[in-house]
Enzyme design. Structure first.
Site, short mmCIF file in Angstrom:
data_model
loop_
_atom_site.label_atom_id
_atom_site.label_comp_id
_atom_site.label_asym_id
_atom_site.label_seq_id
_atom_site.Cartn_x
_atom_site.Cartn_y
_atom_site.Cartn_z
N TYR A 1 0.83 -1.21 0.00
CA TYR A 1 0.00 0.00 0.00
C TYR A 1 0.86 1.26 0.00
O TYR A 1 0.61 2.20 -0.76
CB TYR A 1 -0.92 -0.03 1.23
CG TYR A 1 -1.92 1.10 1.28
CD1 TYR A 1 -3.06 1.08 0.48
CD2 TYR A 1 -1.75 2.16 2.16
CE1 TYR A 1 -4.01 2.10 0.55
CE2 TYR A 1 -2.69 3.19 2.23
CZ TYR A 1 -3.81 3.15 1.42
OH TYR A 1 -4.73 4.17 1.50
N LYS B 1 1.09 4.24 -2.86
CA LYS B 1 0.77 5.64 -2.57
C LYS B 1 1.98 6.55 -2.80
O LYS B 1 1.82 7.70 -3.21
CB LYS B 1 0.26 5.77 -1.13
CG LYS B 1 -1.09 5.07 -0.90
CD LYS B 1 -2.18 5.62 -1.80
CE LYS B 1 -3.54 5.05 -1.49
NZ LYS B 1 -4.61 5.62 -2.33
#
Length: 243
Positions: A151, A155
């Site tokens: 994740y 990002k």
């Protein structure tokens, strides 16, 4: 007259949380909307918004679907002024236990999804010589977070994508910025245990989680003409957590 009256916006991941809050804010400011979700029906949200809406369901990581979203929006509304790349998934796990497919899926949806949608919409915006694109990143893409290697990488990649595309498309009148939310009250953070919430809040100078409306306000600013001279920027909305 609203800040987005006469403008058309595409919002991915629009069914709940930050995406739904941005859709509601944009609708109140007069925008026409294409709302994209992976599978969740949007009937209740559409009824609530009361603005011209095109609802599309599909996989944002699929370039053919991204092309269809851009094409269908252009056909319905005549132009595309704003794109919000908000769609995202999590597949958390410690590094040594994380499966290849869990890493690949998060990168494919969160990062590749933004890439293929930006590419599809960017072609239309380049012909218009105008547009605003907003990528929803995260503070963990800037500071990291244990158990979220996939994740955080996705990002952080969105911030790099934002800067690169802002440099590439700025000459065509297209502004591209990112928002990096901190801990925001959503279904995702609602699943955290009380101890984890307390520990997290202790790291936030303003002493609380943020609201989805805090993010939608930032998105409205970056989508509107009020930010006409801002591009390649990451707006951090985190209560001071990442200072």
């Amino acid at each position: 007259m609203g800040m987005l009256t006469g403008k058309t916006a595409i919002i991915t991941g629009a069914s709940r949380g930050i995406g739904a809050a941005i859709a509601e804010r944009f609708a109140k400011e007069g925008a026409n909307l294409t709302l994209v979700t992976r599978s969740t029906p949007l009937d209740s949200l559409i009824e609530k918004l009361g603005t011209p809406i095109e609802a599309m369901t599909g996989d944002v990581g699929d370039s053919a679907f991204a092309d269809q979203v851009a094409k269908q929006t252009k056909e319905k509304f005549g132009k595309i002024d704003i794109l919000v790349n908000n769609a995202g998934v999590t597949r958390d796990g410690l590094l040594v236990r994380m499966k290849d497919e869990d890493f690949d899926e998060v990168i494919r949806v969160n990062l590749k999804g933004a890439f293929v949608t930006t590419r599809a919409v960017g072609k239309i915006m380049m012909k218009q010589r105008s547009g605003a694109i907003i990528n929803i990143s995260s503070v963990v893409g800037m500071v990291g977070n244990a158990g979220q290697a996939n994740y955080c990488a996705s990002k952080a990649g969105l911030i790099g994508l934002t800067k690169s595309t802002a440099k590439e498309l700025g000459g065509r009148g297209i502004r591209i910025n990112a928002i990096a939310p901190g801990f925001i009250e959503t279904d995702m953070t609602g699943a955290l245990g009380e101890k984890v919430k307390e520990q997290t809040i202790a790291t936030i100078p303003l002493g609380s989680f943020g609201k989805v409306d805090d993010i939608s306000a930032g998105a409205l600013f970056l989508a509107s003409d009020e930010s006409a001279y801002i591009t390649g920027h990451t707006l951090v909305i985190d209560g001071g957590m990442a200072m």
